[in-house]
Design an enzyme around this catalytic site. Sequence first.
Site, PDB file in Angstrom:
ATOM      1  CE  LYS A  71      -3.966  -1.982   2.417  1.00 51.88           C
ATOM      2  NZ  LYS A  71      -4.923  -1.821   3.502  1.00 51.88           N
TER       3      LYS A  71
ATOM      4  CG  ASP B 160      -7.864   0.577   4.041  1.00 51.31           C
ATOM      5  OD1 ASP B 160      -8.719  -0.231   3.636  1.00 51.31           O
ATOM      6  OD2 ASP B 160      -6.630   0.376   3.918  1.00 51.31           O
TER       7      ASP B 160
HETATM    8  P1  NAP Z   1       1.520  -2.368   8.877  1.00 50.88           P
HETATM    9  O1  NAP Z   1       1.632  -1.187   7.965  1.00 50.88           O
HETATM   10  O2  NAP Z   1       2.492  -3.486   8.745  1.00 50.88           O
HETATM   11  O3  NAP Z   1       1.539  -1.819  10.388  1.00 50.88           O
HETATM   12  C1  NAP Z   1       1.408  -2.687  11.462  1.00 50.88           C
HETATM   13  C2  NAP Z   1       1.424  -1.925  12.782  1.00 50.88           C
HETATM   14  O4  NAP Z   1       1.151  -2.874  13.798  1.00 50.88           O
HETATM   15  C3  NAP Z   1       2.741  -1.270  13.128  1.00 50.88           C
HETATM   16  O5  NAP Z   1       2.489  -0.060  13.789  1.00 50.88           O
HETATM   17  C4  NAP Z   1       3.381  -2.273  14.080  1.00 50.88           C
HETATM   18  O6  NAP Z   1       4.207  -1.685  15.082  1.00 50.88           O
HETATM   19  C5  NAP Z   1       2.187  -2.838  14.779  1.00 50.88           C
HETATM   20  N1  NAP Z   1       2.449  -4.204  15.238  1.00 50.88           N
HETATM   21  C6  NAP Z   1       2.748  -5.279  14.475  1.00 50.88           C
HETATM   22  N2  NAP Z   1       2.908  -6.367  15.246  1.00 50.88           N
HETATM   23  C7  NAP Z   1       2.732  -5.948  16.518  1.00 50.88           C
HETATM   24  C8  NAP Z   1       2.796  -6.607  17.788  1.00 50.88           C
HETATM   25  N3  NAP Z   1       3.054  -7.915  17.871  1.00 50.88           N
HETATM   26  N4  NAP Z   1       2.552  -5.887  18.895  1.00 50.88           N
HETATM   27  C9  NAP Z   1       2.283  -4.558  18.828  1.00 50.88           C
HETATM   28  N5  NAP Z   1       2.233  -3.878  17.647  1.00 50.88           N
HETATM   29  C10 NAP Z   1       2.447  -4.564  16.524  1.00 50.88           C
HETATM   30  O7  NAP Z   1       0.081  -3.059   8.727  1.00 50.88           O
HETATM   31  P2  NAP Z   1      -1.276  -2.330   8.283  1.00 50.88           P
HETATM   32  O8  NAP Z   1      -1.394  -2.316   6.801  1.00 50.88           O
HETATM   33  O9  NAP Z   1      -1.361  -1.044   9.017  1.00 50.88           O
HETATM   34  O10 NAP Z   1      -2.387  -3.376   8.800  1.00 50.88           O
HETATM   35  C11 NAP Z   1      -2.630  -3.563  10.173  1.00 50.88           C
HETATM   36  C12 NAP Z   1      -3.816  -4.516  10.361  1.00 50.88           C
HETATM   37  O11 NAP Z   1      -5.008  -3.878   9.920  1.00 50.88           O
HETATM   38  C13 NAP Z   1      -3.706  -5.820   9.553  1.00 50.88           C
HETATM   39  O12 NAP Z   1      -4.152  -6.877  10.343  1.00 50.88           O
HETATM   40  C14 NAP Z   1      -4.654  -5.614   8.402  1.00 50.88           C
HETATM   41  O13 NAP Z   1      -5.210  -6.833   7.914  1.00 50.88           O
HETATM   42  C15 NAP Z   1      -5.731  -4.772   9.090  1.00 50.88           C
HETATM   43  N6  NAP Z   1      -6.509  -3.984   8.131  1.00 50.88           N
HETATM   44  C16 NAP Z   1      -7.849  -4.248   8.078  1.00 50.88           C
HETATM   45  C17 NAP Z   1      -8.633  -3.541   7.201  1.00 50.88           C
HETATM   46  C18 NAP Z   1     -10.096  -3.804   7.151  1.00 50.88           C
HETATM   47  O14 NAP Z   1     -10.736  -3.420   6.159  1.00 50.88           O
HETATM   48  N7  NAP Z   1     -10.683  -4.426   8.153  1.00 50.88           N
HETATM   49  C19 NAP Z   1      -8.056  -2.563   6.355  1.00 50.88           C
HETATM   50  C20 NAP Z   1      -6.696  -2.325   6.460  1.00 50.88           C
HETATM   51  C21 NAP Z   1      -5.927  -3.054   7.344  1.00 50.88           C
HETATM   52  P3  NAP Z   1       5.746  -1.242  14.848  1.00 50.88           P
HETATM   53  O15 NAP Z   1       5.682   0.046  14.094  1.00 50.88           O
HETATM   54  O16 NAP Z   1       6.258  -1.105  16.215  1.00 50.88           O
HETATM   55  O17 NAP Z   1       6.375  -2.356  14.052  1.00 50.88           O
END
Ligand code: NAP
Length: 301
Positions: free
Chosen positions: A72, A108
């Site tokens: 993304k 989103d």
């Molecule tokens: P991303 O860009 O990889 O960001 C992940 C974030 O989560 C980072 O801030 C990371 O922290 C934190 N994180 C990861 N593992 C962690 C852990 N074990 N403990 C605490 N913090 C943790 O991912 P993203 O694209 O933002 O997506 C995040 C989630 O949202 C995913 O599960 C995705 O499927 C979901 N999502 C859902 C929708 C929907 O329509 N429902 C839409 C978009 C995304 P650090 O910065 O410290 O690494």
Amino acid sequence: MHINGHTRPTAVIGWPVAQSLSPAMHNAAYADLGLNWVCLPLAVPDQRALLAFTEAARRLPFVGFNVTMPHKQAMAELCDEVATLAQMAGAVNTVHCEDGRLIGYNTDGRGLLEALADEADFNPAGTSVAVVGAGGASGAAVTAFILAKAGRLALINRDVDRAERLLERVENRLHGMEVTTHSLDASAAAAVRDADLVVNATPVGMGIEDPSPIPIEWLRPGQVVFDMVYRPGTTTLVREAARIGASAYSGLSMLVAQGALAIDIWAGADRGQFRAPRDIMRSAAEVEMAAWHVPDGAGAP
Ligand code: NAP
């Protein structure tokens, strides 16, 4: 679905993408709307494949495509034009292909607002919100809360520098919204307790055994808790938040809304005011998810 010489492709690209619910949701919507389009899941494992795909999308009759993890942020750099909300979010999840040009959007954030309104009857205007995570989904949520005129935002991330960098991107557009950043510490606990709405924008919960991304003791009865995670089913956060008397929701409604808003962009360009059928898309997603739970794995995608 009848595929013929006039069928136009759409896609969801990402890695991994085999378990994406988007093809089921989108194809159900296209059938209902009588659109001669098809949605394919396309595995795009790395930056090289992403470049190759975007060049193909410029030249082939793609209507548009959705972008999921991990592309993304990179996609925002590859578009010819990026809508303001996607620039603020720092991420593109929807691309509209128009005459060989790629126009990037982020649905989103508006998908989150739509889900909160429809499921929780929650309007963020003037409220206090806490968002856990500082990646692409969090960027979209922060942008959405600015758009919706939330009063206060606490951004919580284990890497607090990343939360600060996210807020730097939007600091000129806060329009008076108070913002604070926190690592997962005592100040975060206080911010979560104060919040009217708590959003999980981390992937914690996607594993069957995953704990809640924040201690449940930080929550209080009466809060709205929204977990962007929607698989494998009810997360620890949603289950435990409901147990202590919060109103808790999974991310499925947001997934449906962000996909529907993508179709609204693609189809609405030709038809003006347009609304993709959210109920049909949600049913298709639920059928697909149920198939994952067939005990012998026969229904797994
Ligand atoms: P991303 O860009 O990889 O960001 C992940 C974030 O989560 C980072 O801030 C990371 O922290 C934190 N994180 C990861 N593992 C962690 C852990 N074990 N403990 C605490 N913090 C943790 O991912 P993203 O694209 O933002 O997506 C995040 C989630 O949202 C995913 O599960 C995705 O499927 C979901 N999502 C859902 C929708 C929907 O329509 N429902 C839409 C978009 C995304 P650090 O910065 O410290 O690494």
